[in-house]
Scaffold this active site. Sequence first.
Site, mmCIF file in Angstrom:
data_model
loop_
_atom_site.group_PDB
_atom_site.id
_atom_site.type_symbol
_atom_site.label_atom_id
_atom_site.label_comp_id
_atom_site.label_asym_id
_atom_site.label_seq_id
_atom_site.Cartn_x
_atom_site.Cartn_y
_atom_site.Cartn_z
ATOM 1 N N ARG A 1 -11.139 -2.777 7.641
ATOM 2 C CA ARG A 1 -11.394 -3.719 8.653
ATOM 3 C C ARG A 1 -9.519 -4.905 8.503
ATOM 4 N NH1 ARG A 1 -14.699 -8.084 5.996
ATOM 5 N NH2 ARG A 1 -13.290 -8.692 4.704
ATOM 6 N N LYS B 1 -5.095 -7.039 -14.037
ATOM 7 C CA LYS B 1 -4.762 -5.209 -13.352
ATOM 8 C C LYS B 1 -3.214 -5.017 -13.545
ATOM 9 C CE LYS B 1 -9.214 -3.557 -12.700
ATOM 10 N NZ LYS B 1 -9.782 -2.711 -11.268
ATOM 11 N N GLY C 1 -8.417 -1.598 -0.813
ATOM 12 C CA GLY C 1 -8.108 -2.692 -1.889
ATOM 13 C C GLY C 1 -8.417 -1.448 -2.951
ATOM 14 N N ALA D 1 -9.776 -0.120 -5.799
ATOM 15 C CA ALA D 1 -10.878 1.072 -5.724
ATOM 16 C C ALA D 1 -10.689 2.365 -5.027
ATOM 17 C CB ALA D 1 -11.637 0.956 -5.400
HETATM 18 P P1 NDP Z 1 -10.580 -5.208 -3.458
HETATM 19 O O1 NDP Z 1 -11.801 -6.573 -3.197
HETATM 20 O O2 NDP Z 1 -9.183 -5.086 -3.736
HETATM 21 O O3 NDP Z 1 -11.246 -4.315 -1.746
HETATM 22 C C1 NDP Z 1 -11.997 -4.408 -0.986
HETATM 23 C C2 NDP Z 1 -12.480 -4.092 0.150
HETATM 24 O O4 NDP Z 1 -13.095 -4.139 0.580
HETATM 25 C C3 NDP Z 1 -11.089 -4.430 1.070
HETATM 26 O O5 NDP Z 1 -10.649 -2.894 1.841
HETATM 27 C C4 NDP Z 1 -11.814 -4.994 1.927
HETATM 28 O O6 NDP Z 1 -11.878 -4.911 3.345
HETATM 29 C C5 NDP Z 1 -13.393 -4.157 1.845
HETATM 30 N N1 NDP Z 1 -14.768 -4.724 2.400
HETATM 31 C C6 NDP Z 1 -15.685 -5.984 1.803
HETATM 32 N N2 NDP Z 1 -16.451 -6.216 2.509
HETATM 33 C C7 NDP Z 1 -16.294 -5.856 3.670
HETATM 34 C C8 NDP Z 1 -16.705 -5.687 4.839
HETATM 35 N N3 NDP Z 1 -18.333 -6.533 5.044
HETATM 36 N N4 NDP Z 1 -16.257 -5.304 5.597
HETATM 37 C C9 NDP Z 1 -15.258 -4.420 5.644
HETATM 38 N N5 NDP Z 1 -15.348 -4.161 4.857
HETATM 39 C C10 NDP Z 1 -15.062 -4.884 3.759
HETATM 40 O O7 NDP Z 1 -11.804 -4.584 -4.212
HETATM 41 P P2 NDP Z 1 -11.914 -2.944 -4.881
HETATM 42 O O8 NDP Z 1 -11.670 -2.186 -4.110
HETATM 43 O O9 NDP Z 1 -11.057 -3.571 -6.572
HETATM 44 O O10 NDP Z 1 -13.385 -2.962 -4.962
HETATM 45 C C11 NDP Z 1 -14.323 -2.523 -4.489
HETATM 46 C C12 NDP Z 1 -15.194 -1.850 -5.354
HETATM 47 O O11 NDP Z 1 -15.461 -0.824 -5.824
HETATM 48 C C13 NDP Z 1 -16.389 -3.150 -6.253
HETATM 49 O O12 NDP Z 1 -17.581 -3.052 -6.024
HETATM 50 C C14 NDP Z 1 -16.308 -2.638 -7.316
HETATM 51 O O13 NDP Z 1 -17.023 -2.752 -7.849
HETATM 52 C C15 NDP Z 1 -15.897 -1.112 -7.502
HETATM 53 N N6 NDP Z 1 -15.736 -0.341 -8.646
HETATM 54 C C16 NDP Z 1 -16.127 0.394 -8.660
HETATM 55 C C17 NDP Z 1 -15.669 1.537 -9.557
HETATM 56 C C18 NDP Z 1 -16.140 2.293 -10.247
HETATM 57 O O14 NDP Z 1 -16.014 2.597 -11.300
HETATM 58 N N7 NDP Z 1 -17.742 2.755 -9.440
HETATM 59 C C19 NDP Z 1 -14.368 0.704 -10.162
HETATM 60 C C20 NDP Z 1 -13.326 0.350 -8.913
HETATM 61 C C21 NDP Z 1 -14.061 -0.609 -8.575
HETATM 62 P P3 NDP Z 1 -10.476 -6.068 3.700
HETATM 63 O O15 NDP Z 1 -9.034 -5.787 3.740
HETATM 64 O O16 NDP Z 1 -10.804 -6.350 5.597
HETATM 65 O O17 NDP Z 1 -11.093 -7.369 2.765
#
Ligand code: NDP
Length: 291
Positions: free
Chosen positions: A157, A73, A134, A136
């Site tokens: 987090r 991306k 992240g 999204a």
């Molecule tokens: P990233 O890996 O970039 O970000 C993940 C985020 O989730 C981070 O902020 C992370 O926090 C947080 N996180 C993960 N596990 C935990 C936990 N146990 N407790 C607290 N925070 C947590 O992923 P993306 O942003 O790219 O994607 C996130 C989700 O969005 C995915 O599941 C994806 O499938 C979904 N998505 C859906 C779309 C749709 O059209 N429906 C489009 C794009 C994405 P930390 O920074 O602390 O690690």
Amino acid sequence: MAKELNFKQELVGCYGFPVAENPTQAMIEPAFRDMGLDWRYLTLEVKPDDLPAAVAGARAFGFRGFNCTIPHKVAVIEHLDGLGESAELMGAVNCVVNRDGSLIGENTDGKGFVSSFREISDPSGKSMVLLGAGGASRAIGVEMALAGVRRITLVNRSEDRGRELEALFSGKLNEAAGGQLEIDYVPWTGDFSVPEGTDIVVNATSIGLFPDAEARVPLDIETLRPEMVVADVIPNPPETRLVRDARTKGCRVIDGLGMLVAQGVIGIEYWTGRSPNPAVMRSGLEEVFGD
Ligand code: NDP
């Protein structure tokens, strides 16, 4: 009169690595068929080192565009000819569009979210809690602010990531949104209590994604109010624990499948100049996500 024969299909697709489990083809190809278009959506495994050649290939084959997913991306940007406004702000592209031979990078994730949100309410002047920092979260924050959201409480987090996004939102994004945006960052410890006066709560973390479907978003659900809209980005399964909890609290809900379909609709509009039927796309996905 003899029928004109044409075996040359128009091509779009998805570049990712790994990519085999990406379900986008299952919603895009039924939409093309429904529109009477002889187009193909190819799911293409592109390793990071092969990305420059793959973009050159898209040009050589005359692709009408392609989606980019993990890990391309950001890396794809240097191989493109230009960026749309929100892709520029986010520094990430998930949809490339061939406009008269120029490959332009767009980002449809947040636009899809806004379009599903507009079916329920108007973002203008609203106050939003955004869980996660992240890709999204970044996409949703940028587009909702450009659509008029007034306040974003960012909850994450890891503090580094939270602060980095806070800086983008209160800097470049606030400027693009006319300087009216209020941003807070709250480190996520324990169950988050949604502040009074919040209109929208979004889970933009990966908590609840298959196979951890029963994972709980650390949120005090007693602080959800019936007047709030609660959205979850998790597309699989669409009925997450948060979605269920929010419904029991009387909130209006947007599930991750709604957002996925809505961003796919925008991608097809960019590539073809025509609007597909979202119901056909949603049922294509429901078929593959079904038990
Ligand atoms: P990233 O890996 O970039 O970000 C993940 C985020 O989730 C981070 O902020 C992370 O926090 C947080 N996180 C993960 N596990 C935990 C936990 N146990 N407790 C607290 N925070 C947590 O992923 P993306 O942003 O790219 O994607 C996130 C989700 O969005 C995915 O599941 C994806 O499938 C979904 N998505 C859906 C779309 C749709 O059209 N429906 C489009 C794009 C994405 P930390 O920074 O602390 O690690």
